[in-house]
Write an enzyme that holds these catalytic residues in place. Structure first.
Site, PDB file in Angstrom:
ATOM      1  N   PRO A  97       0.771  -1.330  -0.240  1.00 26.56           N
ATOM      2  CA  PRO A  97      -0.034  -0.158   0.129  1.00 26.56           C
ATOM      3  C   PRO A  97       0.900   1.329  -0.112  1.00 26.56           C
ATOM      4  O   PRO A  97       1.899   1.066   0.514  1.00 26.56           O
ATOM      5  CB  PRO A  97      -0.897  -0.125   1.356  1.00 26.56           C
ATOM      6  CG  PRO A  97      -0.205  -0.977   2.024  1.00 26.56           C
ATOM      7  CD  PRO A  97       0.530  -1.910   1.158  1.00 26.56           C
ATOM      8  N   GLU A  98       0.512   2.284  -0.977  1.00 26.01           N
ATOM      9  CA  GLU A  98       1.136   3.521  -0.957  1.00 26.01           C
ATOM     10  C   GLU A  98       0.066   4.647  -0.201  1.00 26.01           C
ATOM     11  O   GLU A  98      -0.655   4.269   0.475  1.00 26.01           O
ATOM     12  CB  GLU A  98       1.558   3.824  -2.096  1.00 26.01           C
ATOM     13  CG  GLU A  98       2.157   2.868  -2.800  1.00 26.01           C
ATOM     14  CD  GLU A  98       2.819   2.797  -4.323  1.00 26.01           C
ATOM     15  OE1 GLU A  98       2.957   4.014  -4.706  1.00 26.01           O
ATOM     16  OE2 GLU A  98       3.010   2.113  -4.845  1.00 26.01           O
TER      17      GLU A  98
ATOM     18  N   LYS B 170       3.536   6.480   5.121  1.00 28.00           N
ATOM     19  CA  LYS B 170       2.847   5.120   5.257  1.00 28.00           C
ATOM     20  C   LYS B 170       2.442   4.478   6.568  1.00 28.00           C
ATOM     21  O   LYS B 170       2.251   3.303   6.808  1.00 28.00           O
ATOM     22  CB  LYS B 170       3.739   4.219   4.513  1.00 28.00           C
ATOM     23  CG  LYS B 170       3.674   4.935   2.904  1.00 28.00           C
ATOM     24  CD  LYS B 170       4.347   3.521   1.881  1.00 28.00           C
ATOM     25  CE  LYS B 170       4.921   4.279   0.947  1.00 28.00           C
ATOM     26  NZ  LYS B 170       5.937   3.151   0.152  1.00 28.00           N
TER      27      LYS B 170
ATOM     28  N   ARG C 225       2.645 -12.193   4.775  1.00 30.26           N
ATOM     29  CA  ARG C 225       4.034 -12.055   4.619  1.00 30.26           C
ATOM     30  C   ARG C 225       4.827 -11.932   5.682  1.00 30.26           C
ATOM     31  O   ARG C 225       6.061 -11.710   5.436  1.00 30.26           O
ATOM     32  CB  ARG C 225       4.149 -11.111   3.437  1.00 30.26           C
ATOM     33  CG  ARG C 225       3.394 -11.260   2.423  1.00 30.26           C
ATOM     34  CD  ARG C 225       4.035 -12.255   1.166  1.00 30.26           C
ATOM     35  NE  ARG C 225       5.247 -11.947   0.669  1.00 30.26           N
ATOM     36  CZ  ARG C 225       5.230 -11.203  -0.410  1.00 30.26           C
ATOM     37  NH1 ARG C 225       4.190 -10.924  -1.028  1.00 30.26           N
ATOM     38  NH2 ARG C 225       6.766 -10.911  -0.816  1.00 30.26           N
TER      39      ARG C 225
ATOM     40  N   ARG D  91      14.059  -3.382  -8.220  1.00 29.64           N
ATOM     41  CA  ARG D  91      12.500  -3.293  -8.213  1.00 29.64           C
ATOM     42  C   ARG D  91      11.960  -2.720  -9.894  1.00 29.64           C
ATOM     43  O   ARG D  91      13.058  -2.073 -10.324  1.00 29.64           O
ATOM     44  CB  ARG D  91      11.933  -2.098  -7.151  1.00 29.64           C
ATOM     45  CG  ARG D  91      12.595  -2.716  -5.746  1.00 29.64           C
ATOM     46  CD  ARG D  91      11.724  -1.831  -4.932  1.00 29.64           C
ATOM     47  NE  ARG D  91      10.417  -1.913  -4.918  1.00 29.64           N
ATOM     48  CZ  ARG D  91       9.490  -1.364  -4.150  1.00 29.64           C
ATOM     49  NH1 ARG D  91       9.907  -0.416  -3.381  1.00 29.64           N
ATOM     50  NH2 ARG D  91       8.275  -1.725  -4.302  1.00 29.64           N
TER      51      ARG D  91
END
Ligand SMILES: [Zn+2]
Length: 275
Positions: free
Chosen positions: A2-3, A59, A112, A264
């Protein structure tokens, strides 16, 4: 992961669902979730506290309690909250469980295992290491073209690496960074100290525009108390370049390319985005 718009949605939904509710008992099931707070301290510091406010900084989600403490939460890859009834079983990856006095419970579920929690005195939030190092909020007065351009000039990294560094700009991750660079027509590999003032202005506007658009879309997100993860169903055509390798550029029809920076992926149009 999520950003800013997604974390903002989680914070807003938690605020709506939890404000005024009291934690009877808190259990840190996976000790590594809150490395600096041992499970017994975690339980003691949260017991009988009432949630007064939930907000976001960068965040991080900040769950403010009426006992002068704040629970700092980072969802990372897969963290999510669930509000469950007494008869519901805990999910498989329930890493923290907060029994509420009204019989329901708040569960932090994290498949995770990358999520983070920390209990901080509310008065010390701004000076806590996690928060102190963050760049200004994109929608705050402190975030200006001047400040942003100075920060670009002071760095020698690539634009992509710069944009996802939370100490340079808060809230952008892999997805929105790619969208911002496309909107500003700037190549992800350009070195930030070589970015001119007019291009810095374009980037600045693109950051505000991209995040604002996503925040507006997130406001249409449905509230599901059993799955508070920041995901929302956008209307068609959400991403212009992100995850569209080989697909036609919306602007020039050339295929979108993918390169990697620090392991990335970055997606961009090599025709529209110049160095
Ligand atoms: Zn293009």
């Amino acid at each position: 992961m999520p950003e800013l718009p997604e974390v903002d949605l989680v914070a807003r939904q938690l605020h709506r669902l939890l404000r005024g509710r009291t934690v009877e008992k808190a259990v840190l099931v996976r000790a590594k979730l809150a490395r600096s707070t041992p499970p017994d301290v975690f339980s003691r510091q949260l017991r009988n506290s009432t949630i007064s406010n939930v907000r976001r900084r960068g965040k991080y989600i900040l769950i403010e309690l009426n006992n002068s403490r704040t629970l700092l939460v980072h969802l990372r890859m897969s963290g999510r909250f669930m509000i469950l009834d007494a008869e519901d079983d805990d999910p498989k990856f329930a890493h923290a469980v907060f029994q509420l006095t009204d019989g329901q419970r708040l569960v932090f579920d994290d498949q995770r295992h990358f999520g983070l929690m920390k209990i901080v005195k509310t008065a010390d939030i701004v000076t806590s290491p996690e928060i102190a190092k963050l760049a200004p909020e994109p929608f705050s007065e402190e975030f200006s073209v001047d400040q942003f351009h100075r920060s670009l000039k002071a760095s020698r990294r690539t634009l992509k690496e710069f944009l996802i560094d939370q100490t340079k700009v808060t809230g952008l991750g892999n997805i929105y960074a790619a969208e911002v660079m496309f909107a500003a027509c700037i190549h992800p590999s350009v070195r930030t100290d070589r970015i001119s003032r007019p291009r810095a202005e374009r980037l600045f506007v693109a950051i505000i525009f991209t995040l604002e658009q996503a925040l507006n879309m997130s406001k249409k997100g449905k509230l599901d108390p059993r799955n508070i993860n920041g995901n929302y169903a956008p209307e068609n055509g959400r991403w212009l370049v992100y995850d569209r390798e080989g697909g036609p550029c919306e602007s020039c029809s050339n295929p979108i390319k993918r390169i990697t920076h620090g392991g990335r992926s970055t997606y961009f149009c090599s025709v529209c985005q110049r160095r």
